[in-house]
Design a protein around this motif. Structure first.
Motif, short mmCIF file in Angstrom:
data_model
loop_
_atom_site.label_atom_id
_atom_site.label_comp_id
_atom_site.label_asym_id
_atom_site.label_seq_id
_atom_site.Cartn_x
_atom_site.Cartn_y
_atom_site.Cartn_z
N ILE A 289 24.84 57.96 83.04
CA ILE A 289 23.83 57.42 81.69
C ILE A 289 22.36 58.13 81.26
CG2 ILE A 289 22.69 54.93 82.28
CD1 ILE A 289 26.44 55.01 82.75
N GLY A 290 23.05 57.62 80.70
CA GLY A 290 21.54 58.28 79.36
C GLY A 290 20.99 57.71 79.09
N THR A 291 19.39 58.02 78.45
CA THR A 291 18.36 57.07 77.71
C THR A 291 19.49 56.39 76.88
OG1 THR A 291 18.02 58.67 75.42
CG2 THR A 291 16.68 58.59 77.66
N LYS A 292 18.33 54.61 76.22
CA LYS A 292 19.26 54.15 75.78
C LYS A 292 19.46 54.58 74.21
CE LYS A 292 17.17 50.18 75.96
NZ LYS A 292 18.22 49.00 76.18
N LYS A 293 19.37 55.53 73.64
CA LYS A 293 18.81 56.35 72.04
C LYS A 293 20.25 57.05 72.66
CE LYS A 293 18.00 59.53 68.42
NZ LYS A 293 16.36 60.60 68.57
N GLU A 294 20.96 57.97 73.97
CA GLU A 294 21.29 58.43 73.85
C GLU A 294 23.09 57.77 74.30
OE1 GLU A 294 19.29 62.55 76.17
OE2 GLU A 294 19.98 60.69 77.38
N ASN A 295 23.30 56.69 74.91
CA ASN A 295 23.59 55.88 75.52
C ASN A 295 24.54 55.61 73.54
OD1 ASN A 295 23.99 56.19 77.95
ND2 ASN A 295 22.28 54.94 78.48
N LYS A 296 24.14 55.18 73.26
CA LYS A 296 24.09 54.63 71.43
C LYS A 296 24.67 54.99 70.85
CE LYS A 296 22.17 52.17 67.73
NZ LYS A 296 22.25 52.49 66.69
N THR A 297 24.01 56.79 70.99
CA THR A 297 25.14 57.39 70.42
C THR A 297 26.19 58.08 71.18
OG1 THR A 297 22.94 58.86 69.83
CG2 THR A 297 24.61 60.34 69.18
N LEU A 298 26.52 57.86 72.57
CA LEU A 298 27.63 58.46 72.62
C LEU A 298 28.89 56.88 71.97
CD1 LEU A 298 29.55 59.35 74.83
CD2 LEU A 298 28.27 57.57 76.58
N LEU A 299 28.82 56.05 72.30
CA LEU A 299 29.26 54.76 71.69
C LEU A 299 29.76 54.86 70.25
CD1 LEU A 299 27.66 51.66 73.50
CD2 LEU A 299 29.79 52.68 74.26
N GLU A 300 29.11 55.40 69.62
CA GLU A 300 29.25 55.45 68.27
C GLU A 300 30.24 56.47 67.85
OE1 GLU A 300 24.95 56.18 66.40
OE2 GLU A 300 24.58 54.53 66.35
N ALA A 301 30.03 57.74 68.93
CA ALA A 301 31.02 58.82 68.58
C ALA A 301 32.05 58.61 69.31
CB ALA A 301 30.29 59.83 69.29
N LEU A 302 32.07 57.37 69.89
CA LEU A 302 33.35 57.15 70.80
C LEU A 302 34.65 55.89 69.84
CD1 LEU A 302 32.68 56.51 74.47
CD2 LEU A 302 34.22 57.82 73.27
N GLU A 303 33.43 55.04 69.14
CA GLU A 303 34.16 54.11 68.15
C GLU A 303 35.06 55.26 67.08
OE1 GLU A 303 30.71 52.28 66.96
OE2 GLU A 303 30.59 50.31 69.13
N LYS A 304 34.05 55.88 66.59
CA LYS A 304 34.58 56.82 65.42
C LYS A 304 36.11 57.56 65.47
CE LYS A 304 30.53 57.37 62.72
NZ LYS A 304 29.50 58.83 62.60
N LEU A 305 36.02 57.87 67.20
CA LEU A 305 37.30 58.57 67.48
C LEU A 305 38.69 57.38 67.85
CD1 LEU A 305 36.10 60.93 70.50
CD2 LEU A 305 37.01 61.86 68.34
#
Length: 305
Positions: A289-305
């Protein structure tokens, strides 16, 4: 002879720091051993209680890898059994694994890499039945909202607890692990450790940091909140097959095309742990679990995948 602040050797007994940590953990200083990370305590426990080439340790799998690494380094056999499919203790399997040369049983709770806490009743059953030392590794205990096994110290002489400043306290870089047990076991570890295993800077930073308990608790609350939010979001993704329950600062997630997802995340600069080669963790990645910003970046990357 010149006072450069660090021209003298550190306190080999870490008296002031132990006093502060003992007060924090509601234990006595003679129940506490401080190591160069929990890894040093793991290594010393195996060296203290196991005869190379003869004795063995018992490890329910999957779990933290350093128990096996330290055993291999010390020529101590590793006997393994499986956790249940929901990563809890299988009492029957553990009992069938040990023998007369089994000296240490390692239990990680919350477990790594699965994230769940082990059943307290099953841990207590093993403390009553196992013929040697039972080590409960509580590296992630701060994220559970419980006191863990420390209140049991007066009831079980064979109980050894590992904790750390690396996770909830955000101090992985200073390498300070805590081993909590009855004074007799602690005295043995003190006799075989290197004299100056905890350097002066680590002692200073640790002592200063544990005075900021309110900041640590704020971090923990934020991480738990983000863990819940991330779990909810991950479950909505088409690539997610299962998100395992977690009491830690990470989530174990079973995904479709795990290798491809891991590699694509690496290309974007996002590093998760590939756990697909770990028993019972097929097609799984482990996400800290990262910061709110890091978690958002992760989710955006996974959504693209």
């Amino acid at each position: 002879p010149y006072n450069s602040k660090y021209n003298r050797y550190p306190d080999p007994h870490q008296k002031e720091l132990k006093q502060a940590i003992a007060q924090l953990k509601n234990i006595q200083p003679d129940q506490l051993f401080l190591g160069n990370g929990s890894d040093e305590a793991i290594d010393l426990l195996i060296r203290a209680f196991c005869i190379p080439g003869k004795d063995n340790i018992v490890i329910p799998q999957p779990t933290y890898g350093m128990y096996s690494v330290s055993a291999d380094t010390n020529d101590v056999e590793v006997k393994t059994c499986l956790l249940t499919t929901d990563f809890d203790i299988d009492l029957d399997a553990v009992q069938k694994t040990w023998n007369s040369n089994s000296k240490i049983l390692f239990l990680c709770s919350p477990n790594n890499p699965s994230g769940n806490s082990l059943s307290t009743g099953k841990i207590q059953a093993l403390l009553n039945e196992f013929p040697g030392i039972v080590v409960v590794d509580e590296a992630y205990i701060d994220f559970t909202g419980t006191k863990g096994c420390i209140p049991w110290l007066g009831d079980f002489d064979n109980l050894v607890i590992l904790q750390t400043l690396s996770k909830a306290w955000g101090l992985a870089g200073i390498r300070l692990g805590m081993c909590i047990a009855n004074p007799f076991i602690i005295s043995i570890l003190d006799k075989i450790k290197p004299p100056y295993n905890i350097n002066t800077i680590t002692q200073e930073v640790a002592a200063e940091s544990i005075q900021k308990k309110s900041l640590k608790e704020e971090w923990v609350r934020e991480i738990i909140s983000e863990r819940v939010s991330l779990e909810t979001a991950l479950k909505k993704l088409k690539l997610t097959q299962h998100v395992y329950p977690s009491d830690a600062n990470f989530l174990l997630v079973k995904v479709k095309e795990e290798k491809k997802i891991y590699e694509e995340l690496v290309k974007t600069g996002i590093i998760v742990r590939d756990r697909s080669n770990v028993i019972l963790c097929d097609d799984c990645i482990r996400i800290t679990i990262g910061t709110k910003k890091e978690n958002k970046t992760l989710l955006e990357a996974l959504e693209k995948l």
